[in-house]
Scaffold this active site. Sequence first.
Site, mmCIF file in Angstrom:
data_model
loop_
_atom_site.group_PDB
_atom_site.id
_atom_site.type_symbol
_atom_site.label_atom_id
_atom_site.label_comp_id
_atom_site.label_asym_id
_atom_site.label_seq_id
_atom_site.Cartn_x
_atom_site.Cartn_y
_atom_site.Cartn_z
ATOM 1 N N TYR A 141 0.648 -1.245 0.254
ATOM 2 C CA TYR A 141 0.097 -0.100 0.091
ATOM 3 C C TYR A 141 1.064 1.566 0.246
ATOM 4 O O TYR A 141 2.176 1.247 0.900
ATOM 5 C CB TYR A 141 -1.030 0.251 1.584
ATOM 6 C CG TYR A 141 -1.873 1.914 0.940
ATOM 7 C CD1 TYR A 141 -2.834 1.898 0.864
ATOM 8 C CD2 TYR A 141 -1.297 2.112 2.465
ATOM 9 C CE1 TYR A 141 -3.446 2.766 0.223
ATOM 10 C CE2 TYR A 141 -2.735 2.794 2.841
ATOM 11 C CZ TYR A 141 -3.419 3.539 1.281
ATOM 12 O OH TYR A 141 -3.889 4.779 1.952
ATOM 13 N N ASP A 236 9.315 2.804 -0.192
ATOM 14 C CA ASP A 236 8.413 3.342 -0.044
ATOM 15 C C ASP A 236 8.561 3.053 1.843
ATOM 16 O O ASP A 236 8.163 1.324 2.235
ATOM 17 C CB ASP A 236 7.169 3.076 0.035
ATOM 18 C CG ASP A 236 5.950 3.424 0.684
ATOM 19 O OD1 ASP A 236 6.423 4.465 1.780
ATOM 20 O OD2 ASP A 236 4.521 3.185 0.386
ATOM 21 N N LYS A 264 5.171 8.593 9.265
ATOM 22 C CA LYS A 264 4.356 8.018 10.611
ATOM 23 C C LYS A 264 5.958 8.447 11.035
ATOM 24 O O LYS A 264 5.422 9.886 12.636
ATOM 25 C CB LYS A 264 4.382 6.298 10.439
ATOM 26 C CG LYS A 264 3.212 6.000 9.232
ATOM 27 C CD LYS A 264 2.501 4.911 9.388
ATOM 28 C CE LYS A 264 1.475 4.197 8.482
ATOM 29 N NZ LYS A 264 1.079 3.811 7.127
#
Length: 424
Positions: A141, A236, A264
């Site tokens: 994702y 990523d 994050k």
Amino acid sequence: MPEVDWWSRAQAVLPGGVNSPVRSFGRVGGAPFFVERGEGAELVAVDGRRWIDYVMSWGALILGHAHPDVVAATQAAVARGLSFGAPTPDEVRLAERIVAALPSVEMVRMVNSGTEATMSALRVARAVTGRDVVVKFTGCYHGHHDSLLVRAGSGAATFGVPDSAGVPAAWARLTLSLPYNDVEAVTDVFRREGARIAAVIVEPVAGNMGTVLPRPGFLETLRERTREAGALLIFDEVMTGFRVAWGGAQRRYGIDPDLTCLGKVIGGGMPVAAYGGRAEYLRRVAPLGPVYQAGTLSGNPVGMAAGLAQLEAIGGPAFYPPLEDLATALADGLVERARRHRVPLASAVAGGMVSVFFADRAPTRFEEVEATDHGRFRRFFHALLERGVFWPPSPYESAFVSRAHTPEMVEATLAAADAAFAGL
Ligand SMILES: *Cc1c(COP(=O)(O)O)cnc(C)c1O
């Protein structure tokens, strides 16, 4: 009794009652609780119930909830003003920290979400190469923008189809989705389409189908094939950056990608993300170059202060081995308790990321995660929730430990899990 039925009120005014789908408990059933506050490794609901939290804001809170240093730095920043629309020193400090920790990153651009980071990194890769096609991996994702909400079409290595209503098929046709860990599929696709490929984007440890580790040689193959073809390799690391090691998966596995996305942990719980890489690529970005990308709140001073305080409190590489030891103790303990009850369970750990799968072996790709026992996962989740443990509410999500989690909390979790497995 709760005075207010927040869940009913939420569902009346927010789609599905939430602002991000996984929070709705759709994969496990039942109603989510509403949070009053977090304390270290624990969450407290508005009705006073408490859980040991393994969601940790989906990995952002590597020091636990409301860490005193992060809170103090953030409060001080708030008192100076919430946003200026002009540069501040903390933007430079956070960028310097990131550049120092990630050898492949010489410059970064701050953005507000992981979605923005991957969207912008793809734009840079397309500008650098003059090509349009992007390769991704099923089960990874990268946020919710059009280029990457794409799944594999029928047949091996065909161009993608939209994975969401509203994504133009024309966009999806520029994205190829391959099975994770499949080096032959990668080599094959480069043989056929190499001259059209702008970039390969990958989670170097997959975290959004549960934790799935890269097989030896997988990341190396991506590095080689992209280099040969003149395509860029984008890691990523929105989840893995400062989560699986200081400097992320690229340092853990010793691979230098061309571009890196972060989020994050670097925001300490605030909406902060970034993309970065070699200076020659980042110089393509406005105002230096022709790739347009901007943000009213990018590099926001409160977010920068929170992220910087969290990275300073982490300190460096020495933070990670004890974190991984605790994660391993949790994973091994769960597998062992499950075995006692003859429940097949497998685990995967990387730094402070953990997954357990109701299967004989840890999955290596998305189809294998799909084939795990989701019914058992649902019952496991609710049995833990009733016993004071908040595990991520989906078999496709990783769990996270923080420095605030103690060996005693892990023991309490294993005791709750023992009872949970007995009922499966
Ligand atoms: C969370 C995540 C994203 C998306 O970040 P948002 O801030 O939710 O947009 C992208 N990539 C990975 C690997 C993630 O884990």
